[in-house]
Write a protein that holds these residues in place. Sequence first.
Motif, PDB file in Angstrom:
ATOM      1  N   SER A   1      42.337  49.353  40.524  1.00 31.08           N
ATOM      2  CA  SER A   1      43.334  48.310  40.297  1.00 31.08           C
ATOM      3  C   SER A   1      44.515  48.468  41.247  1.00 31.08           C
ATOM      4  CB  SER A   1      43.832  48.364  38.845  1.00 31.08           C
ATOM      5  OG  SER A   1      42.778  48.112  37.938  1.00 31.08           O
TER       6      SER A   1
ATOM      7  N   LEU B   1      45.586  45.633  48.457  1.00 36.55           N
ATOM      8  CA  LEU B   1      44.810  44.776  49.352  1.00 36.55           C
ATOM      9  C   LEU B   1      45.160  43.303  49.151  1.00 36.55           C
ATOM     10  CD1 LEU B   1      41.282  46.468  49.179  1.00 36.55           C
ATOM     11  CD2 LEU B   1      42.958  46.578  51.032  1.00 36.55           C
ATOM     12  N   GLY B   2      45.423  42.931  47.905  1.00 34.93           N
ATOM     13  CA  GLY B   2      45.832  41.555  47.644  1.00 34.93           C
ATOM     14  C   GLY B   2      47.087  41.193  48.408  1.00 34.93           C
TER      15      GLY B   2
ATOM     16  N   SER C   1      43.295  47.380  44.677  1.00 33.29           N
ATOM     17  CA  SER C   1      43.113  45.930  44.713  1.00 33.29           C
ATOM     18  C   SER C   1      44.440  45.205  44.855  1.00 33.29           C
ATOM     19  CB  SER C   1      42.403  45.463  43.445  1.00 33.29           C
ATOM     20  OG  SER C   1      41.112  46.016  43.342  1.00 33.29           O
ATOM     21  N   ALA C   2      45.453  45.682  44.143  1.00 28.15           N
ATOM     22  CA  ALA C   2      46.775  45.060  44.247  1.00 28.15           C
ATOM     23  C   ALA C   2      47.344  45.219  45.652  1.00 28.15           C
ATOM     24  CB  ALA C   2      47.724  45.672  43.216  1.00 28.15           C
TER      25      ALA C   2
ATOM     26  N   VAL D   1      38.935  43.883  39.264  1.00 29.18           N
ATOM     27  CA  VAL D   1      39.415  43.630  40.628  1.00 29.18           C
ATOM     28  C   VAL D   1      40.160  42.304  40.762  1.00 29.18           C
ATOM     29  CG1 VAL D   1      38.661  43.133  42.984  1.00 29.18           C
ATOM     30  CG2 VAL D   1      37.865  45.197  41.830  1.00 29.18           C
TER      31      VAL D   1
ATOM     32  N   ALA E   1      40.368  34.094  42.460  1.00 26.50           N
ATOM     33  CA  ALA E   1      40.634  35.095  41.424  1.00 26.50           C
ATOM     34  C   ALA E   1      40.736  34.440  40.054  1.00 26.50           C
ATOM     35  CB  ALA E   1      41.922  35.857  41.749  1.00 26.50           C
TER      36      ALA E   1
ATOM     37  N   SER F   1      43.706  42.476  39.246  1.00 26.62           N
ATOM     38  CA  SER F   1      44.649  43.310  39.980  1.00 26.62           C
ATOM     39  C   SER F   1      45.024  42.713  41.327  1.00 26.62           C
ATOM     40  CB  SER F   1      44.045  44.704  40.191  1.00 26.62           C
ATOM     41  OG  SER F   1      43.727  45.299  38.954  1.00 26.62           O
ATOM     42  N   ALA F   2      44.078  42.055  41.980  1.00 27.65           N
ATOM     43  CA  ALA F   2      44.344  41.466  43.290  1.00 27.65           C
ATOM     44  C   ALA F   2      45.454  40.423  43.218  1.00 27.65           C
ATOM     45  CB  ALA F   2      43.072  40.858  43.865  1.00 27.65           C
TER      46      ALA F   2
END
Length: 253
Positions: A186, A192-193, A189-190, A126, A212, A129-130
Amino acid sequence: MAEVLQAGLWGLVAGSALLLGAALGYGLRVPQKIIASVMAFGAGVLLSAVSFELVGEAYDQAGLTPAVVGTLIGALAYTAGNMWLARRGARHRKRSGHARSATQPSEAQQGGSGTALALGALLDGVPESAVIGVSLLDGGAVSLVTVAAVFISNVPEGLSSSAGMKKAGRGKGYVFTVWAAIAAASTVSAVLGYTVVGSFSPAVIAAVTAVAAGAILAMIADTMIPEAFDDAHLAIGLITVSGFLVSFALSHA
């Protein structure tokens, strides 16, 4: 919307390397020295990316305090989660099972260890990927260095871990379901990041980037380096430095 899709796409690209590594680790009998070498290279790549793309970026955006505090919080959060999972059978989730002292337990040996392994893989993936999504916030273009670093490091992670899962008696369906789920996570997460963190102030974005970074640094030290150096040969240090320099060169290209 286009940038949200871009974040998800790059997250999926980076996460797909886990499936590639899993296929290699489960389907082939990879010599331990090769696994150690690839893991060392991946650790070097991530160390460079964390230093120059994450902690360095957080410092440039908001100064020393948010960078330091965020990094410490990320390391503490990862360590706490890792300790909890270790007691449930996921301590050696990135180990190929070559060393008897670092063998993943089977479900018969420790009930619930399979779930712990899956959660551990999620915990490891996570933060990586974030930051791909977060990198889009800086000028609307993803950091290809970050994507490359995560992709390169994900291959040996999936390779070593799936080899250990196979040795622990877990079937093909379980192994590839886990890594497919992590690849999907992943992607999320990206996204949401990019979407969630993007609404914050620059100082908060810098702190989240540092969080992170701290989690990734703790993951490297706790799960990647032990596997890389467990069956160390004389070139391991050179391979790690080579990975570091490859990532460094990409970040300055």
